[in-house]
Design an enzyme around this catalytic site. Structure first.
Site, PDB file in Angstrom:
ATOM      1  N   GLY A  63       0.808  -1.213   0.000  1.00 19.10           N
ATOM      2  CA  GLY A  63       0.000   0.000   0.000  1.00 19.10           C
ATOM      3  C   GLY A  63       0.840   1.262   0.000  1.00 19.10           C
ATOM      4  N   GLU A  64       0.142   2.388  -0.149  1.00 19.86           N
ATOM      5  CA  GLU A  64       0.822   3.671  -0.164  1.00 19.86           C
ATOM      6  C   GLU A  64      -0.121   4.749   0.331  1.00 19.86           C
ATOM      7  OE1 GLU A  64       3.666   6.319  -3.157  1.00 19.86           O
ATOM      8  OE2 GLU A  64       2.447   4.666  -3.955  1.00 19.86           O
ATOM      9  N   GLY A  65       0.396   5.685   1.121  1.00 18.07           N
ATOM     10  CA  GLY A  65      -0.415   6.777   1.635  1.00 18.07           C
ATOM     11  C   GLY A  65       0.386   8.058   1.694  1.00 18.07           C
ATOM     12  N   GLY A  66      -0.094   9.024   2.490  1.00 22.10           N
ATOM     13  CA  GLY A  66       0.585  10.297   2.589  1.00 22.10           C
ATOM     14  C   GLY A  66       1.982  10.162   3.169  1.00 22.10           C
ATOM     15  N   PHE A  67       2.185   9.160   4.026  1.00 21.62           N
ATOM     16  CA  PHE A  67       3.491   8.957   4.650  1.00 21.62           C
ATOM     17  C   PHE A  67       4.489   8.407   3.638  1.00 21.62           C
ATOM     18  CE2 PHE A  67       6.712   6.718   7.019  1.00 21.62           C
ATOM     19  CZ  PHE A  67       6.906   7.466   8.159  1.00 21.62           C
ATOM     20  N   GLY A  68       4.060   7.454   2.853  1.00 20.00           N
ATOM     21  CA  GLY A  68       4.937   6.810   1.887  1.00 20.00           C
ATOM     22  C   GLY A  68       4.458   5.405   1.591  1.00 20.00           C
ATOM     23  N   LYS A  83       6.516   0.947   7.012  1.00 18.70           N
ATOM     24  CA  LYS A  83       6.186   2.180   6.294  1.00 18.70           C
ATOM     25  C   LYS A  83       7.458   3.002   6.117  1.00 18.70           C
ATOM     26  CE  LYS A  83       2.867   4.401   8.381  1.00 18.70           C
ATOM     27  NZ  LYS A  83       1.721   5.332   8.610  1.00 18.70           N
ATOM     28  N   ASP A 197      -7.500  11.880  12.538  1.00 13.03           N
ATOM     29  CA  ASP A 197      -7.391  11.342  11.179  1.00 13.03           C
ATOM     30  C   ASP A 197      -8.219  10.072  11.019  1.00 13.03           C
ATOM     31  OD1 ASP A 197      -6.601  11.573   8.569  1.00 13.03           O
ATOM     32  OD2 ASP A 197      -4.601  10.722   8.866  1.00 13.03           O
TER      33      ASP A 197
END
Length: 389
Positions: A63-68, A83, A197
């Site tokens: 997966g991928e999100g705002g963090f990386g 992460k 969040d």
């Protein structure tokens, strides 16, 4: 717990939008080292985590999100999720420090566990327990199985192709777990923590669909003493942020309650808070749902069509009412999370119990073939029609 003494806000003043929200990061820098030294989280080298993830092999990408980016890996025989902070990502090092701080001192069955971290050179990585069922987002808005009867229902009722629906009982169980995790943050953590969040992407699921809150990079210590709020730069995810917080920058625990209400509405409807792929009148979930939320006779119109009518009508109505209470514009009108937990547990005590459950539904135990049930027709006049569910 009394473990956030040096993390409490020092001043109750509004921040200009252009000013970085650095207070959490600054306090985190003072606190992380002692916690780690006491063994609350393991410090890994970048080489440790490279080896654990097969050198960040694409086959281990999850997966991928705002963090990386997030990769699965194995450390000492234990499956973990790693992460890696993107150097040009939306979230930065302050969020990294805040998350390490939060998860080294907070512990609850409905909060994800931090195994460790890496802060070597320019590299910033977080290591969590591995949650094999991924995020609530992937299940709630994900793929539909190829079960033939479900396929027929898709064609007849405009259920999005490729969606794999969670059954009603599982959705309610997830709602209870999420609320209990939030209750721990608000009522047990000392001082209280504002999650800030809440969203389906941040709810991770275990093998039995037990939910855990994750991603604490935006979390803030709540107001203490005579304070009523924390003034901060507005951050969060579009649609989930409480209107009072967006307008004033004043963050309270009731801001989390509004976000929880949005999540409950997503669980009920199977719709994202904002979905650009839908017709324009339906893109915003709150706008689309408003006519139904204002008329109890239309509550059933909110139910996710992918549920195939397999839910207790009275329990659905109660869940809609709890969502409405959480979504009130005025924060003082919203319930406290402890009352939400009580309400959700009452709903969970009224499970949907058909003789046979549709095999297509995602749940810890699903078996049997669809059962013929009767649900309110969408045709004018409220006639009831038989459907396979």
């Amino acid at each position: 717990m009394g473990c956030f003494g040096c993390f409490a806000p020092e001043a109750d003043e509004d921040l200009k939008p252009s000013k970085p929200d650095d207070s959490s990061g600054a306090d985190a820098r003072r606190k992380v080292a002692p916690d780690v030294a006491n063994g609350y989280a393991h410090s890994f080298t970048f080489k440790d985590l490279s080896v654990a993830t097969g050198y960040f092999n694409d086959a281990n990408f999850i997966g991928e999100g705002g963090f990386g980016k997030v990769y699965k890996g194995k450390i000492s025989g234990q499956m973990v999720a790693v992460k890696q902070l993107a150097r040009d990502g939306v979230q930065g090092r302050n969020e990294f420090l805040v998350e390490v701080l939060m998860l080294t001192v907070l512990s609850h069955p409905n909060l994800v566990s931090l195994v460790g971290f890496c802060a070597q050179g320019d590299e910033r990585l977080l290591v969590y327990e591995y949650m094999p069922f991924g995020s609530l987002e992937s299940h709630l808005f994900g793929n539909l199985s190829s079960n033939f009867l479900c396929f027929l229902f898709v064609l007849a009722n405009d259920v999005p192709l490729g969606k794999n629906p969670l059954d009603w009982n599982t959705r309610v169980r997830i709602a209870v777990g999420v609320a209990e995790g939030l209750s721990y943050l608000h009522n047990v953590a000392d001082p209280p923590v504002i999650y800030r969040d809440m969203k389906a992407a941040n709810i991770l699921l275990g093998e039995d669909f037990s939910p855990k809150l994750s991603d604490f990079g935006l979390a803030k210590v709540g107001p203490v003493g005579d304070r009523t709020h924390v003034s901060t730069r507005v951050m969060g995810t579009y649609g989930y942020c409480a209107p009072d917080y967006v307008q004033s920058g004043k963050l309270t625990i009731k801001s989390d309650i509004y976000s929880l209400g949005v999540l409950l509405l997503e669980l009920i409807t199977g719709r994202r808070i904002y979905d650009a792929s839908r017709p324009k009148p339906e893109q915003n979930l709150l706008t689309w749902s408003r006519p139904f939320l204002h008329d109890k006779r239309k509550f059933y119109r909110l139910a996710d069509p992918a549920l195939l009518g397999c839910y207790p009508p009275s329990a659905l109505n109660q869940l809609v009412v709890i969502s409405i209470m959480c979504l009130q514009d005025q924060p003082h009108v919203r319930p406290i999370v402890a009352d939400v937990v009580i309400g959700l547990k009452h709903i969970a005590s009224q499970p949907y119990a058909p003789e046979r459950t549709p095999a297509s539904m995602s749940s810890p135990a699903n078996s049997g073939s669809p059962q013929l049930v009767r649900t309110p027709s969408r045709k004018r006049g409220g006639r009831r029609s038989a459907q396979y569910a």
